[in-house]
Design a protein around this motif. Structure first.
Motif, PDB file in Angstrom:
ATOM      1  N   ASP A   1     -20.460 -16.510 -10.345  1.00 57.06           N
ATOM      2  CA  ASP A   1     -19.594 -15.825  -9.396  1.00 57.06           C
ATOM      3  C   ASP A   1     -18.639 -14.895 -10.151  1.00 57.06           C
ATOM      4  N   LYS A   2     -18.369 -13.736  -9.584  1.00 50.96           N
ATOM      5  CA  LYS A   2     -17.427 -12.823 -10.204  1.00 50.96           C
ATOM      6  C   LYS A   2     -16.000 -13.335 -10.077  1.00 50.96           C
ATOM      7  N   ASN A   3     -15.767 -14.215  -9.113  1.00 54.92           N
ATOM      8  CA  ASN A   3     -14.442 -14.793  -8.928  1.00 54.92           C
ATOM      9  C   ASN A   3     -14.561 -16.311  -9.083  1.00 54.92           C
ATOM     10  N   PRO A   4     -14.617 -16.816 -10.315  1.00 55.88           N
ATOM     11  CA  PRO A   4     -14.860 -18.237 -10.534  1.00 55.88           C
ATOM     12  C   PRO A   4     -13.673 -19.083 -10.099  1.00 55.88           C
ATOM     13  N   PRO A   5     -13.894 -20.376  -9.876  1.00 53.85           N
ATOM     14  CA  PRO A   5     -12.780 -21.262  -9.536  1.00 53.85           C
ATOM     15  C   PRO A   5     -11.819 -21.404 -10.702  1.00 53.85           C
ATOM     16  N   ALA A   6     -10.607 -21.783 -10.394  1.00 53.69           N
ATOM     17  CA  ALA A   6      -9.598 -21.976 -11.438  1.00 53.69           C
ATOM     18  C   ALA A   6      -9.973 -23.167 -12.307  1.00 53.69           C
TER      19      ALA A   6
ATOM     20  N   SER B   1     -19.747 -29.654  -3.476  1.00 51.88           N
ATOM     21  CA  SER B   1     -20.580 -28.801  -2.615  1.00 51.88           C
ATOM     22  C   SER B   1     -19.714 -28.003  -1.651  1.00 51.88           C
ATOM     23  N   TYR B   2     -18.639 -28.624  -1.186  1.00 52.08           N
ATOM     24  CA  TYR B   2     -17.733 -27.911  -0.285  1.00 52.08           C
ATOM     25  C   TYR B   2     -16.821 -26.963  -1.053  1.00 52.08           C
ATOM     26  N   VAL B   3     -16.171 -27.481  -2.115  1.00 54.74           N
ATOM     27  CA  VAL B   3     -15.174 -26.686  -2.834  1.00 54.74           C
ATOM     28  C   VAL B   3     -15.817 -25.498  -3.550  1.00 54.74           C
ATOM     29  N   LEU B   4     -16.955 -25.741  -4.211  1.00 59.65           N
ATOM     30  CA  LEU B   4     -17.606 -24.689  -4.986  1.00 59.65           C
ATOM     31  C   LEU B   4     -18.694 -23.960  -4.204  1.00 59.65           C
ATOM     32  N   GLY B   5     -19.043 -24.485  -3.024  1.00 60.32           N
ATOM     33  CA  GLY B   5     -20.120 -23.893  -2.249  1.00 60.32           C
ATOM     34  C   GLY B   5     -19.677 -23.378  -0.910  1.00 60.32           C
ATOM     35  N   THR B   6     -19.540 -24.283   0.053  1.00 58.13           N
ATOM     36  CA  THR B   6     -19.236 -23.881   1.435  1.00 58.13           C
ATOM     37  C   THR B   6     -17.948 -23.067   1.528  1.00 58.13           C
ATOM     38  N   ARG B   7     -16.897 -23.515   0.864  1.00 53.43           N
ATOM     39  CA  ARG B   7     -15.610 -22.824   0.951  1.00 53.43           C
ATOM     40  C   ARG B   7     -15.644 -21.442   0.294  1.00 53.43           C
ATOM     41  N   ARG B   8     -16.603 -21.246  -0.598  1.00 54.16           N
ATOM     42  CA  ARG B   8     -16.720 -19.967  -1.299  1.00 54.16           C
ATOM     43  C   ARG B   8     -17.819 -19.091  -0.705  1.00 54.16           C
ATOM     44  N   GLY B   9     -18.273 -19.443   0.512  1.00 59.12           N
ATOM     45  CA  GLY B   9     -19.188 -18.589   1.240  1.00 59.12           C
ATOM     46  C   GLY B   9     -20.659 -18.865   1.043  1.00 59.12           C
ATOM     47  N   ARG B  10     -20.996 -19.960   0.346  1.00 57.62           N
ATOM     48  CA  ARG B  10     -22.397 -20.300   0.179  1.00 57.62           C
ATOM     49  C   ARG B  10     -22.870 -21.112   1.378  1.00 57.62           C
ATOM     50  N   GLY B  11     -24.029 -20.742   1.904  1.00 58.04           N
ATOM     51  CA  GLY B  11     -24.585 -21.469   3.021  1.00 58.04           C
ATOM     52  C   GLY B  11     -25.231 -22.765   2.597  1.00 58.04           C
ATOM     53  N   ALA B  12     -25.543 -23.616   3.580  1.00 58.00           N
ATOM     54  CA  ALA B  12     -26.155 -24.905   3.286  1.00 58.00           C
ATOM     55  C   ALA B  12     -27.501 -24.745   2.596  1.00 58.00           C
ATOM     56  N   ASP B  13     -28.252 -23.683   2.939  1.00 59.17           N
ATOM     57  CA  ASP B  13     -29.555 -23.483   2.320  1.00 59.17           C
ATOM     58  C   ASP B  13     -29.411 -23.146   0.842  1.00 59.17           C
ATOM     59  N   VAL B  14     -28.371 -22.409   0.488  1.00 57.42           N
ATOM     60  CA  VAL B  14     -28.142 -22.064  -0.921  1.00 57.42           C
ATOM     61  C   VAL B  14     -27.776 -23.309  -1.719  1.00 57.42           C
ATOM     62  N   ILE B  15     -26.904 -24.132  -1.146  1.00 58.38           N
ATOM     63  CA  ILE B  15     -26.505 -25.365  -1.834  1.00 58.38           C
ATOM     64  C   ILE B  15     -27.709 -26.283  -2.007  1.00 58.38           C
ATOM     65  N   GLU B  16     -28.554 -26.349  -0.988  1.00 58.53           N
ATOM     66  CA  GLU B  16     -29.755 -27.188  -1.094  1.00 58.53           C
ATOM     67  C   GLU B  16     -30.659 -26.704  -2.227  1.00 58.53           C
ATOM     68  N   LYS B  17     -30.833 -25.387  -2.339  1.00 64.21           N
ATOM     69  CA  LYS B  17     -31.675 -24.840  -3.404  1.00 64.21           C
ATOM     70  C   LYS B  17     -31.069 -25.095  -4.781  1.00 64.21           C
ATOM     71  N   LEU B  18     -29.748 -25.012  -4.875  1.00 63.88           N
ATOM     72  CA  LEU B  18     -29.087 -25.307  -6.147  1.00 63.88           C
ATOM     73  C   LEU B  18     -29.315 -26.759  -6.554  1.00 63.88           C
ATOM     74  N   ALA B  19     -29.175 -27.672  -5.595  1.00 60.46           N
ATOM     75  CA  ALA B  19     -29.406 -29.092  -5.889  1.00 60.46           C
ATOM     76  C   ALA B  19     -30.851 -29.330  -6.308  1.00 60.46           C
ATOM     77  N   ASP B  20     -31.777 -28.691  -5.599  1.00 58.87           N
ATOM     78  CA  ASP B  20     -33.194 -28.865  -5.919  1.00 58.87           C
ATOM     79  C   ASP B  20     -33.513 -28.316  -7.300  1.00 58.87           C
ATOM     80  N   SER B  21     -32.924 -27.192  -7.647  1.00 63.16           N
ATOM     81  CA  SER B  21     -33.194 -26.597  -8.959  1.00 63.16           C
ATOM     82  C   SER B  21     -32.605 -27.434 -10.090  1.00 63.16           C
ATOM     83  N   ALA B  22     -31.586 -28.232  -9.783  1.00 64.30           N
ATOM     84  CA  ALA B  22     -30.985 -29.081 -10.811  1.00 64.30           C
ATOM     85  C   ALA B  22     -31.834 -30.311 -11.104  1.00 64.30           C
ATOM     86  N   LEU B  23     -32.574 -30.793 -10.096  1.00 65.72           N
ATOM     87  CA  LEU B  23     -33.283 -32.061 -10.255  1.00 65.72           C
ATOM     88  C   LEU B  23     -34.597 -31.929 -11.026  1.00 65.72           C
ATOM     89  N   GLY B  24     -35.289 -30.811 -10.849  1.00 65.17           N
ATOM     90  CA  GLY B  24     -36.578 -30.651 -11.511  1.00 65.17           C
ATOM     91  C   GLY B  24     -36.520 -30.802 -13.022  1.00 65.17           C
TER      92      GLY B  24
END
Length: 459
Positions: free
Chosen positions: A229-234, A292-315
Motif C-alpha cells: 500500500d502507498k499509505n501503510p499502517p503506522a 483482516s479488519y484493521v489492515l483489510g476492510t477498514r483500508r478499503g479491501r473487499g472480502a474477496d481480496v482478503i480471502e485471496k490473500l489468506a489463500d495465497s499465504a497458505l499454499g
C-alpha cells in the motif's frame, strides 16, 4: 501398544537409532529424496526394526505425525495469514523502517532479537517465531546480508526463553517434579538464558550469517513480492497487532500460574472459558480476524481480496507443515520403541554428580527422540528420586532444573520438528541447518549447563 514390552537391549536399540539417522541423512543429502518421503520411509523401517508390533506400526506413525501437527499446523497457518496481511499492507516495511531509524542499521539484529526475548517470555517458540518472521524478512530484505544474520538471533531468542524460563511447560513441569521454587527458577533461568542467548544466538548468528549468506525466502508472502500500500499502517498499529496474541497468551499463562498457586478455582466456569480464549491458536485466530479488519476492510479491501490473500499465504507453507509433522512422526517412533529410555537408563547409573547426570540424561533423551519438552520432563522424572533424597538447597534444586533444560536443548537434529521448522522457514537445506541451527542449539546446551553448574557449585 499398552501390552507390548520392548525386549531388545540398549545396545541394539541405540545401533538402530544411529542407523536410522544415518539412512535419513543419506536419503535427503545424497539421494536428494524429498524430506517428507524420507522421514516417512525411515520412520516405517525404524518401527519394524525395533520390533513394534506390525498391527500398531501405522497407528504409531499417524499418532506421532498427528500430535505434532496438532501443535504446529494451526499456529503456522494462522501465523502465515497474519504475516501476509502485515506484509501486503506495508505494515512490516513500516515497522522495519521504524526499528532501523530507532536503533540503526548495525543494531537491527540486536533490536529484533531483544524484542523476541520479551515476546518469548509468555509464548511458545513456534508461535512467537511465526509472528516475528514477517518483520525479520522485511528487515533482512531492506538491509541485506542474508536471512541468517537476522533470523538466527530471533529464533534463538524464542528458543532460549522456551527452554529455560517458566511459564513454559518444560521448566514448569520439571520444577514441580523436583520440588523447585518456580520464582527462583524464573530468576536463575533468566541469569542463564540471557548470556546463553547473547553468545550462542546473537554473536553466533552474526558470525555464521557471514559464512552462509542465504536469500530472504518469500515463504510468508505468497511467492513474489506484491506491491505494498502507498499509505501503510503506522508502526504502532503493527506493534499493537503483534502484541495482541502475546497479551492474550500471557494472560492465559498467568491464569494457570494463579491456579497452581491456589489463588483461583481451576474448576470454575469463568476460569476454563478464559483459558480457552487465551489458548495460543485462539489468540492467533482473534489476531488474524482483527488484522483482516484493521489492515483489510477498514483500508478499503473487499472480502474477496482478503480471502485471496489468506489463500495465497497458505499454499507456500504446506510443505513446512507436512515436513514438521513427519519429523514429529520420526520422534514418536523413537519414543514408542523405547530407544530414549534405553539411552537414559544406561547413563543414570554412572555414579556422577546429580547435576551432571541430569544434563546427560536430558541430552540423551533429546538426541534420541527429538522433543525438547519431552526430554526435559522425562529426564526430570528419572532423576526425581535422587534429587528428592539428596541434601540439596533450593538454589541447587533450581540449578538441576536448568541443567535438565540445557540437556533438553542440545543437538537439535533431524528427529526434532523445530529443526525442520527453522530450516524450511529460512530456506536452508539439511546440511546447512545442521551447520547452523544444530550448532546453535548445542552451544545453548553447553553454555547453559556450564552456567547451571556454576550456580550449583556456589550455592
Amino acid at each position: 501398544m499398552d501390552t507390548w514390552t520392548q525386549t531388545m537391549g540398549a545396545g541394539p536399540l541405540l545401533a538402530i537409532a544411529a542407523g536410522a539417522i544415518a539412512v535419513l541423512l543419506f536419503l535427503i543429502m545424497k539421494l536428494r529424496v524429498h524430506a517428507l518421503l524420507a522421514l516417512i520411509v525411515v520412520s516405517l523401517l525404524t518401527a519394524f526394526a525395533t520390533g513394534i508390533p506390525s498391527a500398531h506400526v501405522v497407528d504409531t506413525l499417524v499418532q506421532g505425525f498427528g500430535s505434532t501437527l496438532g501443535g504446529v499446523a494451526l499456529l503456522v497457518g494462522l501465523g502465515a495469514i497474519l504475516g501476509r496481511l502485515i506484509e501486503v499492507s506495508g505494515g512490516a516495511q513500516a515497522l522495519a523502517d521504524a526499528l532501523i531509524r530507532r536503533f540503526g542499521e548495525d543494531r537491527a539484529p540486536l533490536a529484533l532479537s531483544v524484542a523476541s526475548l520479551f515476546f518469548g517470555f509468555p509464548i511458545f517458540f513456534d508461535a512467537g517465531l511465526v509472528v516475528m518472521l514477517p518483520i525479520v524478512f522485511t528487515v533482512a530484505r531492506r538491509l541485506g546480508g542474508g536471512i541468517l544474520r537476522y533470523g538466527l538471533p530471533v529464533a534463538g531468542a524464542f528458543s532460549v526463553m522456551h527452554i529455560f524460563v517458566p511459564p513454559h511447560p518444560g521448566p514448569v513441569a520439571s520444577s514441580e517434579l523436583l520440588g523447585a521454587d518456580i520464582g527462583l527458577v524464573i530468576l536463575l533461568g533468566l541469569v542463564v538464558a540471557i548470556p546463553t542467548w547473547y553468545v550462542g544466538s546473537y554473536l553466533f548468528g552474526l558470525w555464521i550469517g557471514k559464512r552462509f549468506v542465504l536469500p530472504v525466502p518469500d515463504i510468508l508472502t505468497g511467492g513474489e513480492q506484491a506491491a505494498h500500500d502507498k499509505n501503510p499502517p503506522a508502526p504502532g498499529t503493527v506493534i499493537g497487532l503483534l502484541m495482541l496474541p502475546l497479551v492474550m497468551i500471557f494472560a492465559n499463562t498467568g491464569l494457570d500460574m494463579a491456579r497452581a498457586a491456589g489463588w483461583v478455582d481451576g474448576e470454575a466456569g469463568w476460569y476454563q472459558f478464559a483459558r480457552a480464549i487465551g489458548a495460543t491458536p485462539i489468540a492467533l485466530l482473534v489476531t488474524v480476524l482483527v488484522a483482516s479488519y484493521v489492515l483489510g476492510t477498514r483500508r478499503g479491501r473487499g472480502a474477496d481480496v482478503i480471502e485471496k490473500l489468506a489463500d495465497s499465504a497458505l499454499g507456500p507453507i504446506a510443505s513446512i507443515v507436512l515436513i514438521t509433522g513427519a519429523g514429529g512422526m520420526f520422534g514418536g517412533v523413537l519414543r514408542a520403541s523405547g530407544i530414549g529410555d534405553a539411552l537414559s537408563d544406561s547413563l543414570s547409573d554412572l555414579g556422577l554428580p546429580v547435576i551432571v547426570v541430569a544434563y546427560l540424561v536430558a541430552t540423551a533423551l533429546r538426541v534420541a527422540q527429538g522433543s525438547a519438552t519431552v526430554a526435559l520432563i522425562t529426564a526430570a522424572s528419572l532423576v526425581q528420586p535422587v534429587v528428592l533424597a539428596g541434601d540439596l538447597n533450593s538454589v541447587q534444586v533450581a540449578a538441576v532444573v536448568l541443567a535438565l533444560a540445557a540437556g533438553s536443548v542440545t543437538a537439535s537434529h533431524v528427529n526434532d520438528s523445530g529443526f525442520w521448522l527453522v530450516g524450511r522457514f529460512m530456506g536452508m537445506d539439511v546440511k546447512t541447518t545442521l551447520k547452523t541451527w544444530t550448532v546453535l542449539q548445542t552451544i545453548f546446551g553447553l553454555m547453559g549447563f556450564t552456567l547451571a553448574s556454576a550456580i550449583y557449585a556456589i550455592a
